[in-house]
Design an enzyme around this catalytic site. Structure first.
Site, PDB file in Angstrom:
ATOM      1  N   ASP A   1      -6.967  -3.136  -2.759  1.00 56.14           N
ATOM      2  CA  ASP A   1      -7.737  -2.150  -2.005  1.00 56.14           C
ATOM      3  C   ASP A   1      -9.094  -2.744  -1.648  1.00 56.14           C
ATOM      4  OD1 ASP A   1      -9.577   0.278  -1.601  1.00 56.14           O
ATOM      5  OD2 ASP A   1      -7.620   1.235  -1.790  1.00 56.14           O
ATOM      6  N   ILE A   2      -9.571  -2.511  -0.423  1.00 55.74           N
ATOM      7  CA  ILE A   2     -10.856  -3.086  -0.006  1.00 55.74           C
ATOM      8  C   ILE A   2     -12.048  -2.334  -0.603  1.00 55.74           C
ATOM      9  CG2 ILE A   2      -9.964  -4.089   2.124  1.00 55.74           C
ATOM     10  CD1 ILE A   2     -11.307  -1.732   3.623  1.00 55.74           C
TER      11      ILE A   2
ATOM     12  N   ASN B   1      -1.264  10.225  -2.092  1.00 57.91           N
ATOM     13  CA  ASN B   1      -1.848  11.415  -1.482  1.00 57.91           C
ATOM     14  C   ASN B   1      -0.978  11.821  -0.296  1.00 57.91           C
ATOM     15  OD1 ASN B   1      -4.185  11.352  -3.195  1.00 57.91           O
ATOM     16  ND2 ASN B   1      -4.974   9.696  -1.931  1.00 57.91           N
TER      17      ASN B   1
ATOM     18  N   GLU C   1      -5.627   9.744   3.740  1.00 57.28           N
ATOM     19  CA  GLU C   1      -6.522   9.296   4.807  1.00 57.28           C
ATOM     20  C   GLU C   1      -5.819   8.420   5.842  1.00 57.28           C
ATOM     21  OE1 GLU C   1      -9.949   7.484   3.014  1.00 57.28           O
ATOM     22  OE2 GLU C   1     -10.467   9.299   1.912  1.00 57.28           O
ATOM     23  N   VAL C   2      -4.801   7.670   5.426  1.00 60.47           N
ATOM     24  CA  VAL C   2      -4.062   6.810   6.351  1.00 60.47           C
ATOM     25  C   VAL C   2      -2.651   7.383   6.478  1.00 60.47           C
ATOM     26  CG1 VAL C   2      -3.197   4.477   6.795  1.00 60.47           C
ATOM     27  CG2 VAL C   2      -5.410   4.794   5.667  1.00 60.47           C
TER      28      VAL C   2
ATOM     29  N   HIS D   1       1.635   5.355   1.180  1.00 61.20           N
ATOM     30  CA  HIS D   1       1.104   4.286   0.339  1.00 61.20           C
ATOM     31  C   HIS D   1       0.852   4.819  -1.066  1.00 61.20           C
ATOM     32  CE1 HIS D   1      -2.369   6.272   2.242  1.00 61.20           C
ATOM     33  NE2 HIS D   1      -3.101   5.896   1.191  1.00 61.20           N
TER      34      HIS D   1
ATOM     35  N   HIS E   1      -1.304   4.074  -4.546  1.00 61.23           N
ATOM     36  CA  HIS E   1      -2.410   3.380  -5.203  1.00 61.23           C
ATOM     37  C   HIS E   1      -1.958   3.069  -6.620  1.00 61.23           C
ATOM     38  CE1 HIS E   1      -5.589   4.578  -2.263  1.00 61.23           C
ATOM     39  NE2 HIS E   1      -4.745   5.586  -2.052  1.00 61.23           N
TER      40      HIS E   1
END
Length: 121
Positions: free
Chosen positions: A33-34, A94, A102-103, A107, A109
């Site tokens: 993760d960035i 999420n 958010e995206v 995905h 995490h």
């Protein structure tokens, strides 16, 4: 809601945006993760065009489903946070706006390397 081919994860999958890759196979891509929230914070995404977990469960093949679950375990082991070689980790997906997504690409995490804390605060 149709899949958005311009989301950041779609661009990463196409190689248009670089990532710090951890693992890749036919079904998943994993990268750091960035904006890490814990000592270890990685993302695992399916390579297919799935908006969220509901979309994935309804439309993914059995091979894709198994590939995603296996990919999460492989990444946890590679990062040294699995139950086999670490002290454990948390996975989080999420889903949609109320879930904090958010995206618009499914995905997961992976958080670890330290105590993660309460589930929801």
């Amino acid at each position: 809601m149709p899949y958005d081919d311009q989301n950041i994860f779609a661009k990463i999958l196409r190689g248009e945006i670089p990532c710090k890759k951890i693992y890749e196979d036919d079904f998943v891509l994993s990268f750091h993760d960035i904006n890490p929230q814990k000592k270890v914070h990685a993302l695992v995404i399916p390579k297919g065009k799935y908006i969220n977990l509901d979309d994935f469960n309804k439309n993914a093949s059995k091979d894709e489903i198994v590939g995603l679950i296996n990919g999460i375990s492989i990444v946890a082991e590679k990062l040294g946070i699995s139950s086999e070689n670490g002290n454990g980790y948390r996975t989080l997906a999420n889903i949609n706006e109320d879930g904090g997504q958010e995206v618009p690409h499914l995905h997961f995490h992976l958080f670890g390397g330290e105590k993660v804390g309460k589930m929801v605060s």
